[in-house]
Design a protein around this motif. Sequence first.
Motif, PDB file in Angstrom:
ATOM      1  N   ASP A  59      41.328  44.583  45.815  1.00 50.04           N
ATOM      2  CA  ASP A  59      40.133  44.385  45.004  1.00 50.04           C
ATOM      3  C   ASP A  59      38.993  45.211  45.598  1.00 50.04           C
ATOM      4  N   ILE A  60      38.566  46.231  44.882  1.00 46.40           N
ATOM      5  CA  ILE A  60      37.529  47.132  45.384  1.00 46.40           C
ATOM      6  C   ILE A  60      36.213  46.405  45.638  1.00 46.40           C
ATOM      7  N   ALA A 125      36.641  34.210  28.963  1.00 48.72           N
ATOM      8  CA  ALA A 125      36.610  35.601  29.417  1.00 48.72           C
ATOM      9  C   ALA A 125      37.793  36.336  28.809  1.00 48.72           C
ATOM     10  N   LYS A 126      37.758  37.630  28.937  1.00 50.93           N
ATOM     11  CA  LYS A 126      38.882  38.453  28.482  1.00 50.93           C
ATOM     12  C   LYS A 126      40.100  38.138  29.350  1.00 50.93           C
ATOM     13  N   LEU A 127      41.262  38.040  28.732  1.00 59.84           N
ATOM     14  CA  LEU A 127      42.492  37.771  29.478  1.00 59.84           C
ATOM     15  C   LEU A 127      42.824  38.974  30.357  1.00 59.84           C
ATOM     16  N   ASP A 128      42.605  38.848  31.643  1.00 58.01           N
ATOM     17  CA  ASP A 128      42.805  39.965  32.555  1.00 58.01           C
ATOM     18  C   ASP A 128      43.724  39.556  33.713  1.00 58.01           C
ATOM     19  N   MET A 129      43.162  38.865  34.712  1.00 51.32           N
ATOM     20  CA  MET A 129      43.887  38.327  35.866  1.00 51.32           C
ATOM     21  C   MET A 129      44.394  39.383  36.832  1.00 51.32           C
ATOM     22  N   ARG A 130      43.899  40.608  36.748  1.00 51.14           N
ATOM     23  CA  ARG A 130      44.325  41.638  37.704  1.00 51.14           C
ATOM     24  C   ARG A 130      43.530  41.511  39.000  1.00 51.14           C
ATOM     25  N   MET A 131      44.221  41.439  40.113  1.00 47.79           N
ATOM     26  CA  MET A 131      43.542  41.514  41.403  1.00 47.79           C
ATOM     27  C   MET A 131      43.144  42.958  41.684  1.00 47.79           C
ATOM     28  N   ASP A 132      43.973  43.874  41.251  1.00 46.26           N
ATOM     29  CA  ASP A 132      43.678  45.303  41.368  1.00 46.26           C
ATOM     30  C   ASP A 132      43.252  45.805  39.996  1.00 46.26           C
ATOM     31  N   LYS A 133      41.996  46.166  39.856  1.00 48.50           N
ATOM     32  CA  LYS A 133      41.481  46.577  38.557  1.00 48.50           C
ATOM     33  C   LYS A 133      42.096  47.869  38.044  1.00 48.50           C
ATOM     34  N   ASN A 134      42.750  48.607  38.923  1.00 50.01           N
ATOM     35  CA  ASN A 134      43.396  49.852  38.505  1.00 50.01           C
ATOM     36  C   ASN A 134      44.802  49.631  37.960  1.00 50.01           C
TER      37      ASN A 134
END
Length: 323
Positions: A59-60, A125-134
């Motif tokens: 996570d940046i 919120a938008k369904l995301d759940m990424r620890m790494d945004k890339n």
Amino acid sequence: MNEGVMQYEHKTVLLNETVDSIDVKNGKLYVDATFGGGGHSGLILSKADDIRLFVFDQDIEAIENGKLNFSGEKRINFINDNFVNIKKNLQALGIKKVDGIIADLGVSSYQLDNADRGFSYMSDAKLDMRMDKNSSLTAEYVVNTYSKERLKHIIREYGQENWADRIAEIIVEKRAVKPITTTLELVDIIEKSIPKKLRDKHKHPAKRTFQAIRIEVNNEIDIIEKFIQDSFDMMNIGGRIAIITFHSLEDRAVKNSFKELSIDCVCPKEFPVCMCNTIQKAKILTKKPILPTDEEINSNPRSRSAKLRVLEKINEGDEKDKR
């Protein structure tokens, strides 16, 4: 550490127990494989003056906040990558061996509480759940494209949810009408899938499904075994690996990996003496996992399910000398 700068809030779990378990000493090299808010790292740095610390976080935002909070601290090296790449990154920096590695496999309080990240079933919120945004894989993609059978498997296996079949069925029905794009849309589907009278009164009905999708998005279980093996390869004899887990699947993966590394004989039980020439490479220092105290649980309820296991490397070789 600079006071008052930290925005990346995270209550560090099993702080003293984890850092004490790796026995920090001068002249040694250490790794915090899941930097987060820097709680473990800060304590490691306070234990000895002459050490080097390498910290990882995919996570940046955690890395950027860490650089602010530890500005001027020359003993720390920040690495913005998943801990599964620990070996590659350390070797690229010319590091051959380290003396202690810690990893906290839980999602940070900051990520859970930041609605924009899509981890929480308590806010929209938008369904995301990424620890790494890339990363390209998101919760929205999983929910809207995986087959019913695959969704059912993930929710049952990773979330241990008894209503996995019903939840997967309604997800598929709803997305056929309109894509599911937000956390609360998914929460509504889950709540409609589980009869009120049959819900666990002590847990939010969406908790298990959200956990399952998060694990799938971030490939959390599959990477544990590789991380432990690569960490062990990068460890000096006498070095220790300390890992905190938060649910049974993670704990089982860590326990099994530690057990495999600590095997000293693979002969059938009926053999009167050892004939396999296997040499024990590691020693498990926690026959039973270390758990948070009642005091910690009361001050930080998210620590309730935490378990700490510790392994010490005692040998490099694979086999005893054959004579």
